[in-house]
Design a protein around this motif. Structure first.
Motif, PDB file in Angstrom:
ATOM      1  N   GLU A 157       0.829  -1.335  -0.119  1.00 35.63           N
ATOM      2  CA  GLU A 157       0.035   0.088  -0.183  1.00 35.63           C
ATOM      3  C   GLU A 157       0.925   1.467   0.058  1.00 35.63           C
ATOM      4  OE1 GLU A 157      -3.497  -2.107   2.622  1.00 35.63           O
ATOM      5  OE2 GLU A 157      -2.413  -0.651   3.578  1.00 35.63           O
ATOM      6  N   LEU A 158       1.928   1.203   0.768  1.00 36.44           N
ATOM      7  CA  LEU A 158       3.015   2.223   1.012  1.00 36.44           C
ATOM      8  C   LEU A 158       3.736   2.549  -0.335  1.00 36.44           C
ATOM      9  CD1 LEU A 158       4.323   2.038   4.502  1.00 36.44           C
ATOM     10  CD2 LEU A 158       2.738   3.673   3.837  1.00 36.44           C
ATOM     11  N   GLY A 159       3.544   1.678  -1.391  1.00 34.03           N
ATOM     12  CA  GLY A 159       4.202   1.818  -2.637  1.00 34.03           C
ATOM     13  C   GLY A 159       5.749   1.621  -2.517  1.00 34.03           C
ATOM     14  N   VAL A 160       6.125   0.836  -1.534  1.00 33.66           N
ATOM     15  CA  VAL A 160       7.530   0.422  -1.503  1.00 33.66           C
ATOM     16  C   VAL A 160       7.947  -0.507  -2.460  1.00 33.66           C
ATOM     17  CG1 VAL A 160       9.086  -1.105  -0.006  1.00 33.66           C
ATOM     18  CG2 VAL A 160       7.755   0.779   1.095  1.00 33.66           C
ATOM     19  N   GLU A 161       9.064  -0.440  -3.306  1.00 37.03           N
ATOM     20  CA  GLU A 161       8.962  -1.282  -4.389  1.00 37.03           C
ATOM     21  C   GLU A 161       9.323  -2.721  -4.161  1.00 37.03           C
ATOM     22  OE1 GLU A 161      10.315   1.857  -4.127  1.00 37.03           O
ATOM     23  OE2 GLU A 161       9.942   2.979  -5.995  1.00 37.03           O
ATOM     24  N   LEU A 162      10.325  -2.842  -3.458  1.00 40.15           N
ATOM     25  CA  LEU A 162      10.875  -4.327  -3.128  1.00 40.15           C
ATOM     26  C   LEU A 162      10.727  -4.509  -1.663  1.00 40.15           C
ATOM     27  CD1 LEU A 162      13.917  -4.155  -5.354  1.00 40.15           C
ATOM     28  CD2 LEU A 162      11.797  -5.596  -5.904  1.00 40.15           C
ATOM     29  N   GLN A 163      10.664  -5.822  -1.369  1.00 38.30           N
ATOM     30  CA  GLN A 163      10.451  -6.359   0.057  1.00 38.30           C
ATOM     31  C   GLN A 163      11.616  -7.638   0.026  1.00 38.30           C
ATOM     32  OE1 GLN A 163       6.610  -7.117   1.288  1.00 38.30           O
ATOM     33  NE2 GLN A 163       5.815  -5.560   0.415  1.00 38.30           N
ATOM     34  N   GLN A 164      11.886  -7.576   1.145  1.00 38.40           N
ATOM     35  CA  GLN A 164      12.866  -8.894   1.710  1.00 38.40           C
ATOM     36  C   GLN A 164      12.319  -9.137   3.051  1.00 38.40           C
ATOM     37  OE1 GLN A 164      16.906  -7.462   1.163  1.00 38.40           O
ATOM     38  NE2 GLN A 164      17.671  -9.373   2.268  1.00 38.40           N
ATOM     39  N   GLY A 165      12.318 -10.574   3.292  1.00 33.14           N
ATOM     40  CA  GLY A 165      12.156 -10.930   4.703  1.00 33.14           C
ATOM     41  C   GLY A 165      11.871 -12.444   4.797  1.00 33.14           C
ATOM     42  N   TRP A 166      11.736 -12.946   5.963  1.00 31.76           N
ATOM     43  CA  TRP A 166      11.403 -14.213   6.249  1.00 31.76           C
ATOM     44  C   TRP A 166      10.061 -14.694   5.804  1.00 31.76           C
ATOM     45  CZ3 TRP A 166      13.325 -14.490  11.886  1.00 31.76           C
ATOM     46  CH2 TRP A 166      14.899 -14.465  12.086  1.00 31.76           C
ATOM     47  N   TYR A 167       9.223 -13.596   5.459  1.00 33.99           N
ATOM     48  CA  TYR A 167       7.839 -13.968   5.057  1.00 33.99           C
ATOM     49  C   TYR A 167       7.830 -14.309   3.689  1.00 33.99           C
ATOM     50  CZ  TYR A 167       3.133 -13.272   3.101  1.00 33.99           C
ATOM     51  OH  TYR A 167       1.945 -13.512   2.560  1.00 33.99           O
ATOM     52  N   HIS A 168       8.830 -13.706   2.857  1.00 35.34           N
ATOM     53  CA  HIS A 168       8.972 -14.213   1.532  1.00 35.34           C
ATOM     54  C   HIS A 168       9.967 -15.247   1.454  1.00 35.34           C
ATOM     55  CE1 HIS A 168       6.423 -10.975   0.476  1.00 35.34           C
ATOM     56  NE2 HIS A 168       7.311  -9.966   1.125  1.00 35.34           N
ATOM     57  N   GLY A 169      11.231 -15.382   2.244  1.00 32.68           N
ATOM     58  CA  GLY A 169      11.824 -16.225   1.914  1.00 32.68           C
ATOM     59  C   GLY A 169      13.144 -16.182   2.889  1.00 32.68           C
ATOM     60  N   ARG A 170      13.622 -17.223   3.373  1.00 33.73           N
ATOM     61  CA  ARG A 170      14.825 -17.102   4.318  1.00 33.73           C
ATOM     62  C   ARG A 170      16.137 -17.287   3.478  1.00 33.73           C
ATOM     63  NH1 ARG A 170      14.451 -18.257  10.368  1.00 33.73           N
ATOM     64  NH2 ARG A 170      12.126 -17.959  10.819  1.00 33.73           N
ATOM     65  N   PRO A 171      17.203 -16.716   3.791  1.00 32.00           N
ATOM     66  CA  PRO A 171      18.416 -16.988   3.151  1.00 32.00           C
ATOM     67  C   PRO A 171      18.622 -18.641   2.802  1.00 32.00           C
ATOM     68  CG  PRO A 171      18.930 -15.620   4.949  1.00 32.00           C
ATOM     69  CD  PRO A 171      17.339 -16.143   5.192  1.00 32.00           C
ATOM     70  N   MET A 172      18.774 -18.788   1.543  1.00 32.58           N
ATOM     71  CA  MET A 172      18.894 -20.178   1.272  1.00 32.58           C
ATOM     72  C   MET A 172      20.088 -20.536   0.177  1.00 32.58           C
ATOM     73  SD  MET A 172      15.413 -20.161  -1.130  1.00 32.58           S
ATOM     74  CE  MET A 172      14.691 -19.047  -0.305  1.00 32.58           C
ATOM     75  N   ASN A 173      20.462 -21.856   0.023  1.00 32.12           N
ATOM     76  CA  ASN A 173      21.243 -22.001  -1.104  1.00 32.12           C
ATOM     77  C   ASN A 173      20.808 -22.109  -2.698  1.00 32.12           C
ATOM     78  OD1 ASN A 173      20.052 -24.635  -1.503  1.00 32.12           O
ATOM     79  ND2 ASN A 173      21.449 -25.640  -0.003  1.00 32.12           N
ATOM     80  N   SER A 174      21.776 -22.131  -3.568  1.00 32.03           N
ATOM     81  CA  SER A 174      21.274 -21.850  -4.873  1.00 32.03           C
ATOM     82  C   SER A 174      20.217 -23.082  -5.329  1.00 32.03           C
ATOM     83  CB  SER A 174      22.585 -21.889  -5.706  1.00 32.03           C
ATOM     84  OG  SER A 174      23.262 -22.903  -5.693  1.00 32.03           O
ATOM     85  N   GLU A 175      20.277 -24.350  -4.869  1.00 34.38           N
ATOM     86  CA  GLU A 175      19.760 -25.474  -5.124  1.00 34.38           C
ATOM     87  C   GLU A 175      18.278 -24.896  -4.785  1.00 34.38           C
ATOM     88  OE1 GLU A 175      22.732 -27.579  -3.346  1.00 34.38           O
ATOM     89  OE2 GLU A 175      23.447 -26.563  -5.106  1.00 34.38           O
ATOM     90  N   LYS A 176      18.025 -24.645  -3.416  1.00 37.56           N
ATOM     91  CA  LYS A 176      16.760 -24.259  -2.963  1.00 37.56           C
ATOM     92  C   LYS A 176      16.155 -23.008  -3.728  1.00 37.56           C
ATOM     93  CE  LYS A 176      15.965 -26.025   1.586  1.00 37.56           C
ATOM     94  NZ  LYS A 176      16.506 -25.720   2.844  1.00 37.56           N
ATOM     95  N   LEU A 177      16.819 -22.057  -4.106  1.00 35.21           N
ATOM     96  CA  LEU A 177      16.590 -20.849  -4.871  1.00 35.21           C
ATOM     97  C   LEU A 177      15.966 -21.356  -6.193  1.00 35.21           C
ATOM     98  CD1 LEU A 177      16.477 -17.835  -4.417  1.00 35.21           C
ATOM     99  CD2 LEU A 177      18.410 -17.792  -5.964  1.00 35.21           C
ATOM    100  N   TYR A 178      16.522 -22.404  -6.788  1.00 31.78           N
ATOM    101  CA  TYR A 178      16.139 -22.653  -8.135  1.00 31.78           C
ATOM    102  C   TYR A 178      14.803 -23.570  -7.995  1.00 31.78           C
ATOM    103  CZ  TYR A 178      19.892 -21.161 -11.228  1.00 31.78           C
ATOM    104  OH  TYR A 178      20.589 -20.414 -11.654  1.00 31.78           O
TER     105      TYR A 178
END
Ligand code: G
Ligand code: G
Ligand code: MN
Length: 540
Positions: free
Chosen positions: A498-519
């Motif tokens: 709603e605030l118009g923040v372009e990008l988000q990052q956080g555990w809700y969207h995804g925790r730091p993971m290795n490349s296999e998991k990312l794929y």
């Protein structure tokens, strides 16, 4: 990682132990040497004593060969000879006896009626005799006699005090020095309490001899014995208690105390140095780098409008032999030692390998990498990073607000270089630092990453609940893109939308993971969707 402490108990204990071992080893070696030396001293003394007696006896022997025939010896013409013999300090009497045993003269006295004293022995060499009682002398006497070619004999009486003085030597009450019969061991003259080994037979003795054993006084004693060269039937024997010889008398306590303290100080210094070297954080990190123990994790960066994947933030981890280490434990040391430069270059290399297919397929795929002052301040590393732009087209460099302030001029120049190379710069943890807005507006920046505390405050009644909105407005004014960090809940994600923040990052969207998991979780399905779209467009 253990920090090297200046003075740790373990270093002190280790140094104490090493010092103790070394000092003890040296001490015992010294004691052994001292014990050996003490015995050697006794042996040397025996040697000196026999040498001295041999010298005196052979001088007397030579003198007794002179003086002419018997009548000459006792006449006025022999007076100078007799005076010369009597002048020797070790001689107190001189007797001239004829071949039948009659005493013709004694000292400077000539007998008119020579008394009979005993027939001289037929052998012509020097003979020692005694102890014996002699007329005109008090107590037992020792004599040296020599039979001459005509059968007469000259006999000298030895000074008992002189002989005793020869033997006198510093031994304990249980030690002794003795002149003994080489065949029987019977002492002829002694200083100290004479005693002999219980079992080992020392006599008859015909050559130098030493032993250490139980004596008949029930003590352990050391003994050194040696026959005289001039009178082999006589031997010098010296003995001393082993206990006394074993006492390290010449070990000086202050010397050892001082030496130990100095040794301890030196050891402690070396131990601390070794410890510092072993604990050297740089050394450990360098080893880890060589052994490729660092690896990348990727945390999704999603678009606020549809939560689709826009890119990743790359985060470093250490696969330490004792368990995974988080960056907080090693990044500060890597920054201090400057190793972070090489580590970041390696991180970029891993990105190009692990994310190669997506990097090739989507040039807009954002790859956000954390950098720090040691990198920005080093033009060589700046250029190395820039070289990755061709393989990582969506490269973003994150630097925290506070680190941005360090060495402003160099920072500005490096940021300019990045901008020229088409690399975006993001201010990390924005809102927690002290960057002046004026300063911010001058720097070639592209992204504000609002600190996660602002996201956490969203929808609460905290003082900073509305600050994210302010940041968002500020970013708009400065023409910067906003990324909100630490999104942990759906409500937060929606609110940011709603605030118009372009990008988000956080555990809700995804925790730091290795490349296999990312794929498997993000990229493969995205690829599938794209393929589906293409198929739909083609086949309807
Ligand atoms: O991923 P984590 O929350 O443990 O990271 C802790 C801190 O370490 C974060 O502030 C992050 O910026 C930093 N960090 C993580 N990876 C890297 C890296 O590769 N380089 C640098 N310079 N900092 C990193
Ligand atoms: O300072 P920097 O933004 O580089 O820190 C990123 C770090 O924040 C990552 O290492 C990650 O572990 C951590 N992080 C990412 N998402 C969340 C989140 O939703 N909540 C919390 N508490 N930490 C997060
Ligand atoms: Mn970051």
């Amino acid at each position: 990682m253990e920090r090297p402490s200046a003075l740790s108990t373990s270093a002190i204990l280790l140094s104490l132990l090493i010092t103790l071992i070394v000092v003890l080893a040296l001490y015992f070696q010294q004691v052994k040497q001292a014990q050996h030396d003490a015995r050697q001293r006794l042996e040397n003394h025996v040697q000196r004593l026999t040498d001295s007696l041999d010298l005196h006896f052979s001088q007397i022997n030579l003198q007794l060969q002179k003086g002419g025939s018997l009548p000459e010896l006792c006449s006025a013409s022999g007076q100078s000879f007799r005076a010369a013999v009597l002048a020797r300090p070790e001689i107190i009497g001189l007797q001239v006896v004829d071949r039948y045993g009659y005493l013709h003269c004694e000292n400077q006295h000539r007998f008119q009626n020579p008394p009979h004293t005993g027939k001289p022995a037929a052998r012509h060499n020097l003979r020692f005799a005694g102890p014996q009682l002699l007329n005109g002398y008090d107590g037992p006497q020792f004599t040296l006699a020599r039979t001459r070619l005509d059968g007469s004999a000259i006999r000298v009486v030895l000074h008992p005090g002189w002989l005793r003085n020869q033997l006198r030597q510093l031994t304990s009450s249980l030690g002794f020095v003795a002149l003994v019969n080489s065949d029987t061991g019977v002492p002829l003259m002694r200083v100290g309490s004479y005693s002999l080994p219980v079992q080992s037979p020392v006599f008859p003795l015909d050559s130098p001899y030493r032993l250490e054993t139980l004596f008949d006084n029930q003590r352990q004693q050391f003994l050194s014995a040696q026959p005289l060269l001039t009178q082999p039937q006589l031997s010098i024997v010296i003995s001393e208690e082993s206990v006394l010889l074993d006492q390290p008398m010449d070990l000086v306590f202050p010397f050892w105390l001082g030496g130990s303290i100095a040794g301890f100080a030196l050891t402690l210094m070396l131990v601390l140095r070794a410890k510092r070297w072993l604990n050297n954080p740089g050394r450990e990190l360098r080893t880890a780098m060589r052994q490729h123990q660092f690896y990348n994790l990727y945390q999704p960066l999603v678009r606020s409008e549809d939560f689709s994947l826009a890119g990743v933030e790359v985060l470093m981890r250490w696969d330490h032999p004792e368990g995974t280490r988080s960056p907080d434990t090693f990044i500060p040391i890597a920054e201090q030692t400057g190793l972070i430069r090489e580590m970041t270059v390696q991180q970029l290399q891993r990105i190009t390998m692990e994310l190669s297919s997506i990097l090739i397929a989507q040039h807009s795929f954002r790859v956000s990498v954390n950098i720090c002052p040691p990198i920005i301040n080093d033009p060589a590393t700046v250029e190395k990073i820039i070289a990755f732009k061709s393989r990582i087209p969506g490269l973003i460099l994150e630097i925290t607000e506070n680190q941005m302030l360090e060495e402003c001029e160099v920072t500005a120049r490096s940021l300019q270089r990045f901008r020229e190379a088409g690399i975006s710069i993001a201010i990390d943890d924005f809102g927690t630092g002290y960057c002046g807005l004026a300063y911010l507006s001058q720097l070639p920046l592209h992204i504000l990453k609002a600190d996660r505390s602002f996201v956490a405050a969203l929808g609460t009644d905290a003082v900073n609940a509305d600050l994210l909105e302010t940041i968002q407005q500020l970013a708009k004014k400065l023409d910067l893109m906003t990324v909100a960090e630490g999104v942990e809940e759906a409500e937060q994600a929606i609110r940011l939308q709603e605030l118009g923040v372009e990008l988000q990052q956080g555990w809700y969207h995804g925790r730091p993971m290795n490349s296999e998991k990312l794929y498997s979780r993000w990229l493969d399905s995205q690829q599938q969707q794209q393929n589906d779209l293409i198929l739909e467009a083609v086949y309807g």
